[in-house]
Design a protein around this motif. Sequence first.
Motif, PDB file in Angstrom:
ATOM      1  N   GLU A 152       0.746  -1.296   0.093  1.00  0.00           N
ATOM      2  CA  GLU A 152      -0.016  -0.119   0.004  1.00  0.00           C
ATOM      3  C   GLU A 152       0.961   1.236   0.045  1.00  0.00           C
ATOM      4  OE1 GLU A 152      -3.938  -1.851   2.386  1.00  0.00           O
ATOM      5  OE2 GLU A 152      -2.751   0.134   3.102  1.00  0.00           O
ATOM      6  N   LEU A 153       1.950   1.283   0.803  1.00  0.00           N
ATOM      7  CA  LEU A 153       2.949   2.305   0.838  1.00  0.00           C
ATOM      8  C   LEU A 153       3.682   2.451  -0.575  1.00  0.00           C
ATOM      9  CD1 LEU A 153       4.377   4.315   2.674  1.00  0.00           C
ATOM     10  CD2 LEU A 153       6.266   2.774   3.161  1.00  0.00           C
ATOM     11  N   ALA A 154       4.027   1.452  -1.365  1.00  0.00           N
ATOM     12  CA  ALA A 154       4.641   1.570  -2.645  1.00  0.00           C
ATOM     13  C   ALA A 154       3.450   1.965  -3.378  1.00  0.00           C
ATOM     14  CB  ALA A 154       5.047   0.159  -3.189  1.00  0.00           C
ATOM     15  N   GLU A 155       2.386   1.749  -3.319  1.00  0.00           N
ATOM     16  CA  GLU A 155       1.143   2.192  -4.250  1.00  0.00           C
ATOM     17  C   GLU A 155       0.873   3.684  -4.131  1.00  0.00           C
ATOM     18  OE1 GLU A 155      -1.705   2.523  -7.017  1.00  0.00           O
ATOM     19  OE2 GLU A 155      -0.430   0.849  -6.694  1.00  0.00           O
ATOM     20  N   ALA A 156       0.731   3.967  -2.812  1.00  0.00           N
ATOM     21  CA  ALA A 156       0.723   5.661  -2.403  1.00  0.00           C
ATOM     22  C   ALA A 156       1.902   6.251  -2.684  1.00  0.00           C
ATOM     23  CB  ALA A 156       0.795   5.546  -0.626  1.00  0.00           C
ATOM     24  N   ARG A 157       3.000   5.781  -2.576  1.00  0.00           N
ATOM     25  CA  ARG A 157       4.396   6.622  -3.162  1.00  0.00           C
ATOM     26  C   ARG A 157       4.130   6.813  -4.652  1.00  0.00           C
ATOM     27  NH1 ARG A 157       9.043   3.872   0.378  1.00  0.00           N
ATOM     28  NH2 ARG A 157       8.937   5.250   1.935  1.00  0.00           N
TER      29      ARG A 157
END
Lengths: 280, 174
Positions: free
Chosen positions: A82-87
Amino acid sequence: MFSKKTMVIAGLIFLVAANGIVFSFNYIRKSSVYPAAVETVLFFTAPVMEGVTHTTRFAENTWHRYFSLATAAKENERLGRELAEARHQLHLCRESRLLDKRLEGFLEFRETTDHKTVLASVVGREPSAWYQSVIINRGRIDGIETGMPVMVPEGVVGQVTGVSRSHAKVLLIIDRNNAVDAMVQRTRTRGMVKGLSSNVCHFEFALHKADIKTGDTIITSGLDGVYPKGLPVGRVSRIIRRSSGIFQDIEITPFADFHRLEEVLVILDPPDIDTNLLDP
Amino acid sequence: MHYIVYFIVCLLLVVLKTTIIPGVLGGLWLYDLLIPLVIYFSLYRSLAEGLPVVLLSAIMMDMISGAPAGIYLTTYIWLFLGFRQTWRFLDLRHSYLFPAIVVAGVVFQQLIFWAAASTSAGQLVFSYESIRIVFFQIVWAVVSAPLLYLLFHKLFIAADRLFSDNSSENGHSG
């Protein structure tokens, strides 16, 4: 064998006896023997109980932690994704915001100019360090022809020197084979902007007596038949007045940032194009 | 079929030089990546294989570049024929010599470009910036030439095997 009456009497006697025993134990508990007995029993049993309790709790905790860890690992993996997607989304947002900002400048320019323009992206750069050109993603089908001027809202970029069906080659004004007929905005002194194949250009043929100062803005004169009149080219960054010679040695820094060219505008209806004047 | 592989390699090197590397490394001055290819064909491949590749590469670069038309054609043809003649009497075909030969090729190309720039400017063009560029290009050539040599060698030998196997199989079946 026994009559009902006998059974009731025996039961009552049993209850009284039991009650007496209980009372006697309560009496014992108050006596000095009881604590010693308790202590002895606890001495032997409590450590075992404690050990068993600890072991059980350890096993329970280990089991719980194992599952927690496994769950946390899965959670971590999910959060990482999710963090990678958010980034990635953030990066896209930032890029989009920067693009919006750049395009805003282009739109403002298009609103203020009477010329017909087409927006193009830079898709390739000059392979040699000695010359300065870029490839853009618009070509003949977009109405682009050889000799058309190219610019960004900040200033002149160059001119089209080669066109294919869907792409075009743009020779930048910082290339030593390019020249722009220009003038000083403040004093209207005419000259020629010539590239040096570096980040600066020369403003040539300005007479020694001409009033030119550092910081003056250079604009296109419109007399070369390529660039419309009044487009910003650059700012005078250095002037060397030699004792000999009739011209000043003037260096200008172009307004366009050639290292960061991403989008450009091609002017589709320049003043008058004479393709015979272009270098082959 | 070999020529398709050669064409793809040329195209990839041109895209790498004009689009990918300027985008990733920005202002770093990388040398012309087609020089190692031209030299490889000059030293290790036949004239029939090398000449079309060199001509194609040169035309492609001349069309993309803002440099005077024909400058890449001149450079590549001279490099190709020059090293082709040189290895006949100097034993240049050793892999450990490849970086030095590429450096010579890079310097030769820079001299040609310098001469062309000076001619168009009407005076000798000289700047510390150009010296710095040549220095960086030589360093890059020394670093990357062995890798490019290995890449070309493995790739073209694999292509040779693949296409010779296919042709022999077709021959047997025919």
